[in-house]
Design a protein around this motif. Sequence first.
Motif, PDB file in Angstrom:
ATOM      1  N   MET A  21       0.962  -1.180   0.248  1.00  0.00           N
ATOM      2  CA  MET A  21      -0.442  -0.103   0.188  1.00  0.00           C
ATOM      3  C   MET A  21       0.982   1.125  -0.178  1.00  0.00           C
ATOM      4  O   MET A  21       0.706   2.489  -0.419  1.00  0.00           O
ATOM      5  CB  MET A  21      -0.951   0.415   0.845  1.00  0.00           C
ATOM      6  CG  MET A  21      -1.952  -0.866   1.301  1.00  0.00           C
ATOM      7  SD  MET A  21      -3.234  -0.616   2.559  1.00  0.00           S
ATOM      8  CE  MET A  21      -4.582  -2.465   2.042  1.00  0.00           C
ATOM      9  N   ALA A  22       1.888   0.621   0.415  1.00  0.00           N
ATOM     10  CA  ALA A  22       2.886   2.136   0.130  1.00  0.00           C
ATOM     11  C   ALA A  22       2.702   3.138  -1.221  1.00  0.00           C
ATOM     12  O   ALA A  22       2.321   4.271  -0.745  1.00  0.00           O
ATOM     13  CB  ALA A  22       3.833   2.075   0.687  1.00  0.00           C
ATOM     14  N   PRO A  23       3.064   2.614  -2.055  1.00  0.00           N
ATOM     15  CA  PRO A  23       3.210   3.450  -2.944  1.00  0.00           C
ATOM     16  C   PRO A  23       1.151   4.497  -3.614  1.00  0.00           C
ATOM     17  O   PRO A  23       1.541   5.450  -3.715  1.00  0.00           O
ATOM     18  CB  PRO A  23       2.719   2.882  -4.559  1.00  0.00           C
ATOM     19  CG  PRO A  23       3.753   0.815  -3.879  1.00  0.00           C
ATOM     20  CD  PRO A  23       3.634   1.207  -2.297  1.00  0.00           C
ATOM     21  N   ASN A  24       0.799   3.691  -2.788  1.00  0.00           N
ATOM     22  CA  ASN A  24      -0.583   4.972  -3.068  1.00  0.00           C
ATOM     23  C   ASN A  24      -0.902   5.455  -1.863  1.00  0.00           C
ATOM     24  O   ASN A  24      -1.408   6.561  -2.279  1.00  0.00           O
ATOM     25  CB  ASN A  24      -1.844   3.864  -2.474  1.00  0.00           C
ATOM     26  CG  ASN A  24      -1.987   2.403  -3.881  1.00  0.00           C
ATOM     27  OD1 ASN A  24      -2.450   3.133  -5.511  1.00  0.00           O
ATOM     28  ND2 ASN A  24      -2.446   1.452  -4.037  1.00  0.00           N
ATOM     29  N   ILE A  25      -0.468   5.800  -0.876  1.00  0.00           N
ATOM     30  CA  ILE A  25      -0.457   6.349  -0.056  1.00  0.00           C
ATOM     31  C   ILE A  25       0.845   7.491  -0.081  1.00  0.00           C
ATOM     32  O   ILE A  25       0.226   8.244   0.182  1.00  0.00           O
ATOM     33  CB  ILE A  25       0.404   5.547   1.775  1.00  0.00           C
ATOM     34  CG1 ILE A  25      -0.922   4.525   2.045  1.00  0.00           C
ATOM     35  CG2 ILE A  25       0.506   6.056   3.043  1.00  0.00           C
ATOM     36  CD1 ILE A  25       0.016   3.952   3.006  1.00  0.00           C
ATOM     37  N   THR A  26       1.582   7.364  -0.345  1.00  0.00           N
ATOM     38  CA  THR A  26       2.659   8.118  -1.064  1.00  0.00           C
ATOM     39  C   THR A  26       2.088   8.835  -2.094  1.00  0.00           C
ATOM     40  O   THR A  26       1.853  10.187  -1.759  1.00  0.00           O
ATOM     41  CB  THR A  26       4.016   7.415  -1.840  1.00  0.00           C
ATOM     42  OG1 THR A  26       4.387   6.358  -0.404  1.00  0.00           O
ATOM     43  CG2 THR A  26       4.237   8.335  -2.098  1.00  0.00           C
ATOM     44  N   ARG A  27       1.565   8.132  -3.171  1.00  0.00           N
ATOM     45  CA  ARG A  27       0.488   8.776  -4.134  1.00  0.00           C
ATOM     46  C   ARG A  27      -0.573  10.279  -3.458  1.00  0.00           C
ATOM     47  O   ARG A  27      -0.813  11.246  -3.539  1.00  0.00           O
ATOM     48  CB  ARG A  27      -0.075   8.457  -5.182  1.00  0.00           C
ATOM     49  CG  ARG A  27      -0.272   9.003  -5.825  1.00  0.00           C
ATOM     50  CD  ARG A  27      -0.473   7.632  -6.954  1.00  0.00           C
ATOM     51  NE  ARG A  27      -2.102   8.271  -8.132  1.00  0.00           N
ATOM     52  CZ  ARG A  27      -3.280   8.100  -8.136  1.00  0.00           C
ATOM     53  NH1 ARG A  27      -3.415   7.128  -7.551  1.00  0.00           N
ATOM     54  NH2 ARG A  27      -4.000   9.043  -9.275  1.00  0.00           N
TER      55      ARG A  27
END
Length: 169
Positions: A50-56
């Motif tokens: 989920m980290a990339p979506n959280i970052t985005r």
Amino acid sequence: MGGQAVVSAIAGTGFQILFSELLKMGLKVQKNNSQFKSSLERLQKMLEEMAPNITRIGSFNRELEQPKQLERLQGLLSDGKDLVLKCSKIHKYNCLKRPLYNKKLLKLEKDIRDHINIVSQFQEVADTKEILVKQNWTLVGLNNVSSGVKQLSDQVSSGVAQSSDETIS
């Protein structure tokens, strides 16, 4: 480690610290206390995915000045850190607390997943509406420019017609 790359990708310093601590503690507990290994591995894998979506979402929220959207996630990460710390203190032969804390880890995983899904859905709706509003502004702007060009063209045409009439007479 994969967790370290994810940590640097998480949006905002608060997330970076909480996420980093949660991953480090989770890895430590996995090594020292195998009774929570599968639950912590699932939690870690979910967070890394989920980290990339959280970052985005976090970066768009900063641009749009909506920092509060991920506050609950920050609270969940903080609760997760506390829970993992408690898990690290449970002795491997404590058969009474082990199932209780495994259940709590599963609930934490579910709460984080549910929150991210809800935020993602609202983010998609907000993004779509923002695109529609900007598209509408663009169309209004183009219509204004088009009518301005038409008026200018009409003025130039009428000015040329008047000057040709004046040269004929």
